[in-house]
Enzyme design. Structure first.
Site, PDB file in Angstrom:
ATOM      1  N   HIS A   7       0.295  -8.760  -5.794  1.00  0.00           N
ATOM      2  CA  HIS A   7      -0.729  -9.013  -4.778  1.00  0.00           C
ATOM      3  C   HIS A   7      -0.489  -8.103  -3.595  1.00  0.00           C
ATOM      4  O   HIS A   7       0.662  -7.815  -3.265  1.00  0.00           O
ATOM      5  CB  HIS A   7      -0.693 -10.487  -4.326  1.00  0.00           C
ATOM      6  CG  HIS A   7      -1.953 -10.900  -3.641  1.00  0.00           C
ATOM      7  ND1 HIS A   7      -2.147 -10.732  -2.289  1.00  0.00           N
ATOM      8  CD2 HIS A   7      -3.096 -11.452  -4.128  1.00  0.00           C
ATOM      9  CE1 HIS A   7      -3.358 -11.170  -1.979  1.00  0.00           C
ATOM     10  NE2 HIS A   7      -3.953 -11.608  -3.066  1.00  0.00           N
ATOM     11  N   GLU A  16      -4.971 -15.452 -10.226  1.00  0.00           N
ATOM     12  CA  GLU A  16      -5.784 -15.228 -11.419  1.00  0.00           C
ATOM     13  C   GLU A  16      -5.149 -15.782 -12.689  1.00  0.00           C
ATOM     14  O   GLU A  16      -5.830 -16.114 -13.637  1.00  0.00           O
ATOM     15  CB  GLU A  16      -6.036 -13.723 -11.602  1.00  0.00           C
ATOM     16  CG  GLU A  16      -6.673 -13.043 -10.416  1.00  0.00           C
ATOM     17  CD  GLU A  16      -8.121 -13.433 -10.216  1.00  0.00           C
ATOM     18  OE1 GLU A  16      -8.481 -14.588 -10.510  1.00  0.00           O
ATOM     19  OE2 GLU A  16      -8.885 -12.579  -9.757  1.00  0.00           O
TER      20      GLU A  16
HETATM   21  N1  ACO Z   1       2.102  -5.284 -13.387  1.00  0.00           N
HETATM   22  C1  ACO Z   1       2.962  -4.242 -13.431  1.00  0.00           C
HETATM   23  N2  ACO Z   1       3.234  -3.459 -12.367  1.00  0.00           N
HETATM   24  C2  ACO Z   1       2.593  -3.733 -11.231  1.00  0.00           C
HETATM   25  C3  ACO Z   1       1.702  -4.803 -11.114  1.00  0.00           C
HETATM   26  C4  ACO Z   1       1.463  -5.586 -12.252  1.00  0.00           C
HETATM   27  N3  ACO Z   1       0.630  -6.621 -12.222  1.00  0.00           N
HETATM   28  N4  ACO Z   1       1.223  -4.845  -9.861  1.00  0.00           N
HETATM   29  C5  ACO Z   1       1.792  -3.814  -9.195  1.00  0.00           C
HETATM   30  N5  ACO Z   1       2.615  -3.154 -10.023  1.00  0.00           N
HETATM   31  C6  ACO Z   1       3.432  -2.000  -9.688  1.00  0.00           C
HETATM   32  C7  ACO Z   1       2.574  -0.738  -9.632  1.00  0.00           C
HETATM   33  O1  ACO Z   1       2.490  -0.105 -10.870  1.00  0.00           O
HETATM   34  C8  ACO Z   1       3.327   0.084  -8.627  1.00  0.00           C
HETATM   35  O2  ACO Z   1       4.454   0.647  -9.238  1.00  0.00           O
HETATM   36  P1  ACO Z   1       4.966   2.086  -8.777  1.00  0.00           P
HETATM   37  O3  ACO Z   1       5.320   1.932  -7.312  1.00  0.00           O
HETATM   38  O4  ACO Z   1       6.146   2.326  -9.662  1.00  0.00           O
HETATM   39  O5  ACO Z   1       3.817   3.019  -8.990  1.00  0.00           O
HETATM   40  C9  ACO Z   1       3.865  -0.964  -7.660  1.00  0.00           C
HETATM   41  O6  ACO Z   1       3.949  -2.189  -8.391  1.00  0.00           O
HETATM   42  C10 ACO Z   1       2.934  -1.162  -6.454  1.00  0.00           C
HETATM   43  O7  ACO Z   1       1.633  -1.335  -6.878  1.00  0.00           O
HETATM   44  P2  ACO Z   1       0.401  -1.129  -5.901  1.00  0.00           P
HETATM   45  O8  ACO Z   1      -0.761  -0.667  -6.705  1.00  0.00           O
HETATM   46  O9  ACO Z   1       0.802  -0.314  -4.702  1.00  0.00           O
HETATM   47  O10 ACO Z   1       0.147  -2.563  -5.364  1.00  0.00           O
HETATM   48  P3  ACO Z   1      -1.152  -2.950  -4.580  1.00  0.00           P
HETATM   49  O11 ACO Z   1      -0.714  -3.777  -3.439  1.00  0.00           O
HETATM   50  O12 ACO Z   1      -2.031  -1.795  -4.277  1.00  0.00           O
HETATM   51  O13 ACO Z   1      -1.925  -3.770  -5.689  1.00  0.00           O
HETATM   52  C11 ACO Z   1      -2.748  -5.427  -7.103  1.00  0.00           C
HETATM   53  C12 ACO Z   1      -2.069  -5.132  -5.752  1.00  0.00           C
HETATM   54  C13 ACO Z   1      -3.989  -4.534  -7.231  1.00  0.00           C
HETATM   55  C14 ACO Z   1      -3.174  -6.896  -7.128  1.00  0.00           C
HETATM   56  C15 ACO Z   1      -1.751  -5.118  -8.222  1.00  0.00           C
HETATM   57  O14 ACO Z   1      -0.601  -5.924  -8.092  1.00  0.00           O
HETATM   58  C16 ACO Z   1      -2.364  -5.302  -9.614  1.00  0.00           C
HETATM   59  O15 ACO Z   1      -2.988  -4.360 -10.117  1.00  0.00           O
HETATM   60  N6  ACO Z   1      -2.201  -6.506 -10.249  1.00  0.00           N
HETATM   61  C17 ACO Z   1      -2.792  -6.766 -11.524  1.00  0.00           C
HETATM   62  C18 ACO Z   1      -4.275  -7.110 -11.358  1.00  0.00           C
HETATM   63  C19 ACO Z   1      -4.476  -8.500 -10.763  1.00  0.00           C
HETATM   64  O16 ACO Z   1      -3.809  -9.459 -11.112  1.00  0.00           O
HETATM   65  N7  ACO Z   1      -5.472  -8.565  -9.860  1.00  0.00           N
HETATM   66  C20 ACO Z   1      -5.836  -9.833  -9.171  1.00  0.00           C
HETATM   67  C21 ACO Z   1      -5.300  -9.847  -7.783  1.00  0.00           C
HETATM   68  S1  ACO Z   1      -5.582 -11.407  -6.984  1.00  0.00           S
HETATM   69  C22 ACO Z   1      -7.164 -11.309  -6.374  1.00  0.00           C
HETATM   70  O17 ACO Z   1      -7.689 -10.298  -6.060  1.00  0.00           O
HETATM   71  C23 ACO Z   1      -7.911 -12.565  -6.248  1.00  0.00           C
END
Ligand code: ACO
Length: 371
Positions: free
Chosen positions: A250, A308
């Site tokens: 998140h 989610e």
């Molecule tokens: N699974 C695996 N790795 C992840 C995940 C995940 N769910 N989430 C983040 N990471 C990793 C990324 O690959 C990244 O790794 P890196 O630094 O080696 O490249 C690191 O963690 C940081 O990720 P960001 O994209 O910078 O995190 P951000 O804060 O932008 O994204 C997000 C948050 C979009 C929710 C992300 O965690 C994600 O894509 N989760 C999966 C989708 C999801 O569950 N979405 C619902 C969110 S809740 C809502 O909106 C109601």
């Protein structure tokens, strides 16, 4: 420069506070775990639109006002017929029908807000029935909001247990600080555009898998795993392929999303009373394996369970098809969008950030020869 505006404050609000370090969500003064499982959707809607919980007489008048706005304008039904015939994705259909809600009447922020909140369940219900080749169910104004939504989908008055589970879900997701779709709505209305335009834009923002589109894939992952002992192999392979685990991570929460707990408890109650806890137990064990592997792979990112993951489990238990998970999220979140629009119109300024130009300068234009 801050791509993604992480940590930037862009509005003041009395609607919700997200404390990402402590893992706390406050909805207009109340902790989500206190309010969401106990209040009716109508009470929460009144709280968001009026700033306090209603007295009994105010609640019943408000519930009637909301129920009176459930019937869709003909243009919205026509759009839903066309989009169901074209097998359009549900969120696109919701966006198109939402845009038609203001047709034939004067713009009025309060009326537009109430119309959107009241009619989203009807839009989703009508779309889904048409998509299944079934006629829409006539709107009933005598059912509470959450029951009305389930009735629109199935034509059957739902049990109190199903209504409570859905109501807990809708209350839990109704607002969440300046998330992407709410920000989109506030930006649109900050130009003094209308509330229906803002809500239509917000539906578009919610559609994406990094925001509201994650619960379907989260449930698919649990089904694909199928048995607790396969969780480690399947999840390791996903991470090896560089895939993100849907339902984890998140932007704001650095600990477990408190909404995940509210929904996990609602799901546990619901699955236990229905007699088959096996899917719930499988999801619990998938979650703990996923968390362990995320910690192993990304030790310096605090990736935890988000809303989610248990949304998927709860809505599946309620019999909702995966295609309707994100539209059902919108049925709850439209309350937050509407309340934020009214707040922005009352108190906000034009939202207009800046960008840093990183392209070339000083190129000389020589024109394109005309033959
Ligand atoms: N699974 C695996 N790795 C992840 C995940 C995940 N769910 N989430 C983040 N990471 C990793 C990324 O690959 C990244 O790794 P890196 O630094 O080696 O490249 C690191 O963690 C940081 O990720 P960001 O994209 O910078 O995190 P951000 O804060 O932008 O994204 C997000 C948050 C979009 C929710 C992300 O965690 C994600 O894509 N989760 C999966 C989708 C999801 O569950 N979405 C619902 C969110 S809740 C809502 O909106 C109601």
């Amino acid at each position: 420069m801050n791509d993604g505006l992480e940590g930037i404050v862009a509005a003041s609000t009395r609607l919700s506070r997200v404390d990402g370090e402590a893992g706390q969500l406050t909805l207009a003064g109340y902790a989500v775990e206190d309010l969401a499982p106990r209040a009716s959707f109508e009470e929460v809607a009144y709280l968001f639109l009026h700033g306090r919980l209603p007295e009994p007489a105010e609640l019943s008048r408000f519930a009637q006002d909301l129920a009176a706005r459930r019937v869709l304008p003909g243009a919205a039904i026509a759009v839903l017929r066309e989009s169901a015939a074209a097998q359009a994705p549900p969120m696109d259909s919701l966006r198109m029908a939402a845009a038609a809600l203001g047709l034939g009447r004067e713009e009025n922020p309060w009326e537009d807000a109430m119309a959107a909140i009241a009619s989203f369940p009807t839009i989703v219900g009508v779309y889904w029935r048409l998509r299944q080749g079934e006629p829409p169910v006539p709107v009933r104004s005598d059912l509470p909001h959450a029951a009305h939504f389930l009735h629109q989908l199935s034509g059957v008055a739902p049990s109190p247990g199903r209504v409570r589970a859905l109501e807990t879900y809708l209350n839990t997701v109704c607002d969440h600080g300046l998330n992407a779709s709410t920000f989109a709505a506030r930006v649109i209305v900050s130009t003094r555009s209308d509330v229906i335009s803002a809500i239509t834009g917000a539906v578009g923002a919610l559609k994406g898998p990094l925001h509201g589109g994650a619960p379907g894939p989260a449930l698919n992952m649990v089904f694909e795993i199928g048995a607790a002992e396969r969780a480690e192999t399947v999840i390791r392979a996903m991470l090896d392929r560089g895939e993100r685990l849907m339902g984890f991570g998140h932007r704001v929460y650095r600990v477990r999303d408190p909404r995940a707990d509210v929904l996990a408890q609602a799901a546990e109650r619901f699955y236990s009373s229905g007699g088959d806890r096996s899917l719930y137990d499988l999801a619990r064990s998938v979650e703990s394996t996923a968390l362990r592997l995320l910690r192993e792979r990304k030790p310096d990112r605090r990736l935890d369970t988000n809303v989610e993951f248990y949304t998927a489990l709860l809505l599946h238990g309620l019999g909702l098809p995966v295609e309707l998970f994100t539209p059902t999220f919108a049925v709850g979140r439209v309350l937050g969008w509407a309340a934020h629009c009214l707040e922005q119109l009352r108190e906000g300024r034009l939202i207009r950030p800046q960008s840093v130009y990183i392209g070339p300068v000083g190129l000389a234009y020589h024109g394109v020869p005309v033959h």
